[in-house]
Design an enzyme around this catalytic site. Structure first.
Site, PDB file in Angstrom:
ATOM      1  N   GLY A 170     -20.669  44.790  13.245  1.00  0.00           N
ATOM      2  CA  GLY A 170     -20.658  44.990  11.737  1.00  0.00           C
ATOM      3  C   GLY A 170     -18.943  45.042  11.326  1.00  0.00           C
ATOM      4  O   GLY A 170     -18.287  45.215  12.151  1.00  0.00           O
TER       5      GLY A 170
ATOM      6  N   CYS B 165     -19.838  45.081  20.119  1.00  0.00           N
ATOM      7  CA  CYS B 165     -18.708  45.193  19.008  1.00  0.00           C
ATOM      8  C   CYS B 165     -18.620  46.363  18.269  1.00  0.00           C
ATOM      9  O   CYS B 165     -18.322  47.484  18.932  1.00  0.00           O
ATOM     10  CB  CYS B 165     -18.733  43.853  18.239  1.00  0.00           C
ATOM     11  SG  CYS B 165     -17.205  43.270  17.254  1.00  0.00           S
ATOM     12  N   TYR B 166     -18.842  46.494  17.229  1.00  0.00           N
ATOM     13  CA  TYR B 166     -18.953  47.509  16.368  1.00  0.00           C
ATOM     14  C   TYR B 166     -19.745  48.674  17.052  1.00  0.00           C
ATOM     15  O   TYR B 166     -19.550  50.030  17.038  1.00  0.00           O
ATOM     16  CB  TYR B 166     -19.380  47.569  14.875  1.00  0.00           C
ATOM     17  CG  TYR B 166     -19.618  48.821  14.042  1.00  0.00           C
ATOM     18  CD1 TYR B 166     -18.356  49.217  13.554  1.00  0.00           C
ATOM     19  CD2 TYR B 166     -20.566  49.375  13.872  1.00  0.00           C
ATOM     20  CE1 TYR B 166     -18.266  50.401  12.587  1.00  0.00           C
ATOM     21  CE2 TYR B 166     -20.687  50.481  13.268  1.00  0.00           C
ATOM     22  CZ  TYR B 166     -19.491  51.122  12.338  1.00  0.00           C
ATOM     23  OH  TYR B 166     -19.639  52.172  11.520  1.00  0.00           O
TER      24      TYR B 166
ATOM     25  N   HIS C 163     -19.281  39.096  21.575  1.00  0.00           N
ATOM     26  CA  HIS C 163     -20.814  38.701  20.931  1.00  0.00           C
ATOM     27  C   HIS C 163     -21.536  37.821  21.919  1.00  0.00           C
ATOM     28  O   HIS C 163     -21.321  36.792  21.891  1.00  0.00           O
ATOM     29  CB  HIS C 163     -20.547  38.095  19.690  1.00  0.00           C
ATOM     30  CG  HIS C 163     -20.075  38.967  18.460  1.00  0.00           C
ATOM     31  ND1 HIS C 163     -20.868  39.809  17.725  1.00  0.00           N
ATOM     32  CD2 HIS C 163     -18.735  39.349  18.241  1.00  0.00           C
ATOM     33  CE1 HIS C 163     -20.157  40.532  16.937  1.00  0.00           C
ATOM     34  NE2 HIS C 163     -18.829  40.199  17.118  1.00  0.00           N
TER      35      HIS C 163
ATOM     36  N   GLU D  43     -24.503  36.942  21.693  1.00  0.00           N
ATOM     37  CA  GLU D  43     -25.654  36.253  20.645  1.00  0.00           C
ATOM     38  C   GLU D  43     -25.339  34.958  20.203  1.00  0.00           C
ATOM     39  O   GLU D  43     -25.973  34.089  19.787  1.00  0.00           O
ATOM     40  CB  GLU D  43     -26.272  37.254  19.549  1.00  0.00           C
ATOM     41  CG  GLU D  43     -25.113  37.424  18.509  1.00  0.00           C
ATOM     42  CD  GLU D  43     -24.098  38.711  18.713  1.00  0.00           C
ATOM     43  OE1 GLU D  43     -23.959  38.827  19.633  1.00  0.00           O
ATOM     44  OE2 GLU D  43     -23.680  39.240  17.896  1.00  0.00           O
TER      45      GLU D  43
ATOM     46  N   SER E 190     -47.839  22.998   0.318  1.00  0.00           N
ATOM     47  CA  SER E 190     -46.958  22.131  -0.170  1.00  0.00           C
ATOM     48  C   SER E 190     -46.966  20.905   0.940  1.00  0.00           C
ATOM     49  O   SER E 190     -46.406  19.990   0.595  1.00  0.00           O
ATOM     50  CB  SER E 190     -45.452  22.797  -0.257  1.00  0.00           C
ATOM     51  OG  SER E 190     -45.007  22.976   1.051  1.00  0.00           O
TER      52      SER E 190
ATOM     53  N   GLY F  66     -45.348  21.385   3.553  1.00  0.00           N
ATOM     54  CA  GLY F  66     -44.200  21.655   4.413  1.00  0.00           C
ATOM     55  C   GLY F  66     -44.351  22.620   5.486  1.00  0.00           C
ATOM     56  O   GLY F  66     -45.810  22.941   5.563  1.00  0.00           O
TER      57      GLY F  66
ATOM     58  N   ASP G 284     -43.695  25.664   6.724  1.00  0.00           N
ATOM     59  CA  ASP G 284     -44.185  26.992   6.614  1.00  0.00           C
ATOM     60  C   ASP G 284     -45.524  27.483   5.844  1.00  0.00           C
ATOM     61  O   ASP G 284     -46.520  28.081   6.321  1.00  0.00           O
ATOM     62  CB  ASP G 284     -43.063  27.901   5.884  1.00  0.00           C
ATOM     63  CG  ASP G 284     -41.676  27.543   6.207  1.00  0.00           C
ATOM     64  OD1 ASP G 284     -41.692  27.301   7.352  1.00  0.00           O
ATOM     65  OD2 ASP G 284     -40.782  27.835   5.760  1.00  0.00           O
ATOM     66  N   SER G 285     -45.830  26.580   4.718  1.00  0.00           N
ATOM     67  CA  SER G 285     -47.087  27.010   4.180  1.00  0.00           C
ATOM     68  C   SER G 285     -48.167  26.429   4.972  1.00  0.00           C
ATOM     69  O   SER G 285     -49.117  26.805   4.834  1.00  0.00           O
ATOM     70  CB  SER G 285     -47.198  26.399   2.728  1.00  0.00           C
ATOM     71  OG  SER G 285     -47.075  24.874   2.606  1.00  0.00           O
ATOM     72  N   SER G 286     -47.886  25.139   5.395  1.00  0.00           N
ATOM     73  CA  SER G 286     -49.012  24.579   6.363  1.00  0.00           C
ATOM     74  C   SER G 286     -49.535  25.805   7.377  1.00  0.00           C
ATOM     75  O   SER G 286     -50.607  25.763   7.763  1.00  0.00           O
ATOM     76  CB  SER G 286     -48.691  23.202   6.889  1.00  0.00           C
ATOM     77  OG  SER G 286     -48.096  22.451   6.069  1.00  0.00           O
TER      78      SER G 286
ATOM     79  N   LYS H 190     -38.000  30.307  11.848  1.00  0.00           N
ATOM     80  CA  LYS H 190     -38.339  29.035  11.593  1.00  0.00           C
ATOM     81  C   LYS H 190     -38.829  28.303  13.094  1.00  0.00           C
ATOM     82  O   LYS H 190     -40.031  27.648  13.033  1.00  0.00           O
ATOM     83  CB  LYS H 190     -37.395  28.188  11.084  1.00  0.00           C
ATOM     84  CG  LYS H 190     -37.679  26.808  10.463  1.00  0.00           C
ATOM     85  CD  LYS H 190     -38.076  26.890   9.075  1.00  0.00           C
ATOM     86  CE  LYS H 190     -38.540  25.403   8.684  1.00  0.00           C
ATOM     87  NZ  LYS H 190     -38.983  25.694   7.090  1.00  0.00           N
TER      88      LYS H 190
END
Ligand code: XMP
Length: 515
Positions: free
Chosen positions: A57, A84-85, A171, A173, A225, A227, A229-231, A371
């Site tokens: 952070g 880190c933080y 970090h 990640e 659509s 795309g 995500d909607s599919s 995603k």
């Protein structure tokens, strides 16, 4: 939604990278979720976490009002990793000391480690790590020992093995810590004892159960659509509730070549989903006539979509839920450093405004996924690779890529050029490594020569970018022969274009789309 696994809970202290932590842990097949650092301890406890991560952070632990977790988090008895933080919080809250470093340490550093608890198992004794901090731990709390150091950070990695508290100043990640994935995987598997069980296969069953529980025998409408995500959302919901799902697909005339046909074939013919296909090309082109201002175009396209969707919904009868392919990055909002109100994340909701207007409840079955996980889920559900691996496509479609006036002829020109660009990228085997590739038709004409004839035709610009999340992007370095083939084919085959440009602007300062 995590199935039988106990999750790893990431407490977010406002780091840029909190999302990446959860994502890396999920890549290690363990379910992980991000919550604000100040979520009441009872709620954290109720999640039954197998381990907790304190994210990084931007704040200084010693500064007034800096974000701190409830001290009871240390009484839960589960392993905690401070990043880190997060490690500075250990020092601050458990009796060590944190001070402002004389120099901010930023960038690559080299870690030497020694550890017998398994935290660094499989990690080279000398390994590259990525640092980004101004404060640093100066004295460890009782019970802690150093398990790794760099030239500038004597306490780069620390541990209290008895209490199972681990802290790293770097970090793990980010990709600049090449063995960071191994470190996070060690933490969740070896220290927290999580089995590597979480995958898309284990997501599907509970997700379907939850949709059934939520929806019961009520009706769901989904704006499809085509795309990713909607599919994926549509197919998942269809698996759960079958014909109680109705999908509406609006052809706004701003789609890519063959897109309307493909969507109908996949969803209606292959998946047998109720698909309401609306050909609204004429209405959109009429509404967009002589319009070239980008914001006006977006408003007209968005507004008309909502009108048409509403008309269709009425025709289909009473609906209770609106399904949307909202993803996890749209849902989690990073907390501000002071724990005040969250910053708003930019979102493109093409059906925004609909749920309230039509009195619909939102159904968002992908809201826990990233995603790449949605893509994996799509594969799991049997969606064709063409849809699952598809580049993102904006709601206003070619409307924001046809710069200047939108006419049917210009849209056809753009569609043909776009199809050639994508085809050549696929033939070169580069589609998967590019986040998004597109063609823009520019509002200028240029003089050219073709077969001894003077031409005065349209100009297009190719754009291809790499990105993690579309918030930042870099232009893609094509081999020049690919660009050459694309340019030749567009000029020869499309006919109405005589000049092809390649856009070498990153984001920022450019956006991915031109409008
Ligand atoms: P920009 O152009 O802002 O785009 O860099 C970032 C990403 O968002 C997509 N985009 C949209 N997606 N509705 C969408 O669903 C929209 O109105 C919209 N506008 C941009 C863009 O294609 C890129 O992937």
């Amino acid at each position: 939604m995590q199935g039988t696994n106990r999750p790893i809970v990431v407490l977010d202290f406002g780091a840029q990278y909190s999302k990446l932590i959860a994502r890396r842990i999920r890549e290690a097949s363990v379910y992980s979720l991000i919550v604000p650092f100040n979520l009441p301890i009872e709620e954290i406890k109720a999640m039954n976490p197998a381990g907790i991560v304190f994210s990084g952070g931007p704040a200084s632990v010693g500064a007034p009002g800096s974000p701190k977790p409830d001290p009871k988090v240390f009484e839960l008895g589960v392993p905690i990793l401070g990043i880190c933080y997060g490690v500075q919080l250990f020092a601050d809250m458990l009796g060590g000391r944190v001070e402002r470093a004389t120099e901010r340490e930023y960038g690559i550093a080299h870690l030497e480690h020694s550890d017998a608890t398994g935290f660094f198992a499989g990690v080279d004794a000398h390994t590259q790590v990525w640092m980004s901090h101004g404060d640093r731990v100066e004295a460890l709390p009782a019970g802690f020992e150093t398990i790794g150091h760099t030239a500038n950070s004597p306490f780069a990695a620390v541990a209290d093995p008895k209490r199972r508290l681990y802290g790293v100043q770097f970090h793990p990640e980010v990709v600049h810590t090449p063995q960071g994935k191994t470190i996070l995987s060690n933490f969740v598997h070896k220290i927290c004892g999580c089995p590597a069980e979480w995958d898309m296969g284990s997501f599907v069953g509970p997700a379907i159960e939850e949709i059934r529980r939520t929806v019961g025998d009520r009706k769901v409408i989904c704006a499809l659509s085509g795309g990713v995500d909607s599919s994926v959302a549509a197919v998942l919901i269809h698996r759960a509730i079958g014909s109680n799902l109705s999908c509406v697909f609006v052809n706004n005339g701003l789609l890519r070549k063959g897109e309307a046909e493909m969507v109908q074939e996949v969803f209606r013919d292959n998946f047998h989903i109720n698909l309401d296909y609306v050909d609204a090309e004429e209405r959109f082109l009429t509404a967009l006539h002589r319009m070239s201002d980008p914001e006006r175009k977006r408003k007209v396209i968005g507004g008309l979509f909502i009108d048409i969707f509403e008309e269709e919904a009425k025709r289909l009868g009473h609906m209770d839920f609106l399904a949307q392919g909202t993803l996890y990055p749209d849902v989690i909002e990073s907390v501000s450093a002071t724990g005040g109100p969250s910053v708003t994340i930019k979102s493109h909701h093409n059906v925004g405004g609909l749920p309230d207007k039509m009195n619909l409840i939102l159904l968002e079955p992908l809201r826990e996924l990233f995603k790449d996980e949605v893509r994996a889920l799509g594969r799991e559900l049997g969606l064709p690779a063409d849809i699952v691996g598809r580049h993102p496509f904006p709601g206003p479609g070619l409307g924001v890529r046809c710069i200047g006036e939108i006419t049917r002829e210009r849209l056809d020109t753009l569609r043909d050029a776009d199809a050639i660009f994508i085809d050549e990228i696929k033939k070169a085997g580069l589609y998967g490594e590019i986040w998004q590739a597109l063609v823009c038709l520019l509002p200028v004409r240029s003089v050219g020569v073709q077969g001894d004839e003077r031409t005065y035709e349209e100009v297009c610009s190719l754009r291809a970018v790499t990105s993690e999340d579309a918030m930042t992007a870099d232009w893609y370095r094509f081999p020049s022969d690919v660009l050459q083939r694309v340019s030749n084919r567009i000029c020869n085959e499309v006919g109405r274009i005589n000049r092809v440009l390649y856009d070498v602007t990153s984001k920022p300062p450019g956006t991915i789309e031109w409008e």
